[in-house]
Motif scaffolding. Structure first.
Motif, PDB file in Angstrom:
ATOM      1  N   UNK A 142       0.787  -1.237   0.000  1.00  0.00           N
ATOM      2  CA  UNK A 142       0.000   0.000   0.000  1.00  0.00           C
ATOM      3  C   UNK A 142       0.821   1.290   0.000  1.00  0.00           C
ATOM      4  N   UNK A 143       1.936   1.417   0.736  1.00  0.00           N
ATOM      5  CA  UNK A 143       2.650   2.709   0.719  1.00  0.00           C
ATOM      6  C   UNK A 143       3.066   3.179  -0.662  1.00  0.00           C
ATOM      7  N   UNK A 144       3.429   2.259  -1.551  1.00  0.00           N
ATOM      8  CA  UNK A 144       3.831   2.692  -2.891  1.00  0.00           C
ATOM      9  C   UNK A 144       2.693   3.400  -3.606  1.00  0.00           C
ATOM     10  N   UNK A 145       1.478   2.917  -3.420  1.00  0.00           N
ATOM     11  CA  UNK A 145       0.321   3.607  -3.975  1.00  0.00           C
ATOM     12  C   UNK A 145       0.112   4.953  -3.276  1.00  0.00           C
ATOM     13  N   UNK A 146      -0.087   4.886  -1.979  1.00  0.00           N
ATOM     14  CA  UNK A 146      -0.618   6.009  -1.215  1.00  0.00           C
ATOM     15  C   UNK A 146       0.412   7.120  -1.024  1.00  0.00           C
ATOM     16  N   UNK A 147       1.633   6.766  -0.677  1.00  0.00           N
ATOM     17  CA  UNK A 147       2.660   7.789  -0.435  1.00  0.00           C
ATOM     18  C   UNK A 147       2.986   8.532  -1.725  1.00  0.00           C
ATOM     19  N   UNK A 148       3.046   7.823  -2.845  1.00  0.00           N
ATOM     20  CA  UNK A 148       3.320   8.499  -4.115  1.00  0.00           C
ATOM     21  C   UNK A 148       2.212   9.488  -4.467  1.00  0.00           C
ATOM     22  N   UNK A 149       0.971   9.096  -4.240  1.00  0.00           N
ATOM     23  CA  UNK A 149      -0.126  10.029  -4.526  1.00  0.00           C
ATOM     24  C   UNK A 149      -0.057  11.232  -3.602  1.00  0.00           C
ATOM     25  N   UNK A 150       0.289  10.996  -2.354  1.00  0.00           N
ATOM     26  CA  UNK A 150       0.424  12.074  -1.373  1.00  0.00           C
ATOM     27  C   UNK A 150       1.523  13.056  -1.782  1.00  0.00           C
ATOM     28  N   UNK A 151       2.665  12.519  -2.174  1.00  0.00           N
ATOM     29  CA  UNK A 151       3.790  13.384  -2.582  1.00  0.00           C
ATOM     30  C   UNK A 151       3.466  14.111  -3.879  1.00  0.00           C
ATOM     31  N   UNK A 183      -5.482   4.368  -5.867  1.00  0.00           N
ATOM     32  CA  UNK A 183      -5.098   4.458  -4.453  1.00  0.00           C
ATOM     33  C   UNK A 183      -6.309   4.189  -3.565  1.00  0.00           C
ATOM     34  N   UNK A 184      -7.433   4.797  -3.896  1.00  0.00           N
ATOM     35  CA  UNK A 184      -8.648   4.577  -3.104  1.00  0.00           C
ATOM     36  C   UNK A 184      -9.066   3.111  -3.112  1.00  0.00           C
ATOM     37  N   UNK A 185      -8.956   2.475  -4.282  1.00  0.00           N
ATOM     38  CA  UNK A 185      -9.311   1.057  -4.370  1.00  0.00           C
ATOM     39  C   UNK A 185      -8.371   0.214  -3.518  1.00  0.00           C
ATOM     40  N   UNK A 186      -7.073   0.515  -3.572  1.00  0.00           N
ATOM     41  CA  UNK A 186      -6.102  -0.224  -2.767  1.00  0.00           C
ATOM     42  C   UNK A 186      -6.368  -0.014  -1.276  1.00  0.00           C
ATOM     43  N   UNK A 187      -6.666   1.207  -0.912  1.00  0.00           N
ATOM     44  CA  UNK A 187      -6.928   1.535   0.491  1.00  0.00           C
ATOM     45  C   UNK A 187      -8.183   0.825   0.997  1.00  0.00           C
TER      46      UNK A 187
END
Length: 237
Positions: A142-151, A183-187
């Motif tokens: 999950x961090x690869x999805x979410x952190x990249x979108x955040x950055x 990202x939302x789907x992964x989350x």
């Protein structure tokens, strides 16, 4: 695209995000990301990062594929398999773009050694795929999805839309609506799986999410330094 909506307050993702708040702030303040934001990041550093990222995506895709085979929900398996395919397509796109933009041959790209951090991160994901439970593997991914979108979103907002920015294409890739939907789907998937897991498993998931986020910090830091193997001089050739 604005920042993602908050996850459900009582779910795994909300707690994992809160536990990594200081680490995520540190990621935004890394020299690589600050230079990327103001456009001063050198092409040499960015090129090194792109080569490492392309190699990382192969390991990431393998971890996603492993997760897809372990899901007993057809829709979840389809999402994970599609994400694995997208990661490999992105790896090919990055490779082709690197050849075109920097005029390097395949042999020259192959001559760029995989950094210690890139190898460590991909090895960690592969190890999770082999030795950890399905919920823990998802949390590590999950961090690869979410952190990249955040950055990407933070940089997009800091640059006022990134129009004309030297790294506009990279910024918009990770800040656009399509990536955010993924990202939302992964989350949502991680929250669903965590809700059906016992407390011990959820704590292992938190450890995996934290470790993945730590590797994200290390990956950008290593790219800034164009990290090499400190033992290279001792190799017998």
């Amino acid at each position: 695209m604005s920042e993602l909506p908050d996850p459900p307050a009582d779910g795994f993702c909300a707690e994992a995000w809160a536990r990594t708040a200081r680490l995520r702030e540190a990621i935004l303040k890394l020299p690589f990301n600050e230079a990327l934001t103001d456009g001063s990041l050198s092409r040499e550093v960015f090129a090194f990062y792109i080569v490492q990222d392309a190699r990382y995506l192969v390991g990431f895709a393998q971890a996603l594929s492993a997760a897809a085979t372990r899901s007993d929900d057809a829709d979840d398996a389809a999402f994970l398999a599609a994400a694995a395919n997208a990661a490999l397509l992105e790896e090919r796109r990055l490779h082709a773009g690197y050849v075109e933009e920097f005029g390097l041959t395949d042999a020259e790209i192959a001559g760029v050694e995989t950094s210690p951090t890139c190898l460590a991160y991909t090895s960690y994901l592969r190890a999770c795929a082999l030795t950890e439970s399905y919920p823990v593997l998802l949390a590590a991914i999950l961090p690869c999805f979410w952190v990249y979108q955040h950055v990407g979103t933070a940089i997009l907002e800091a640059t006022g839309g990134a129009e004309g920015h030297p790294y506009e294409a990279w910024i918009k890739t990770y800040a656009d609506d399509e990536f955010a939907r993924g990202v939302l789907a992964a989350r949502d998937l991680v929250d669903k799986v965590a809700a059906n897991s016992d407390e011990s498993t959820r704590e292992r998931m938190h450890e995996a999410f934290l470790r993945g986020t730590e590797y994200e910090w290390m990956f950008w830091d290593s790219a800034w330094r164009r990290e090499s193997w400190p033992t290279a001089e001792f190799r017998d050739r």
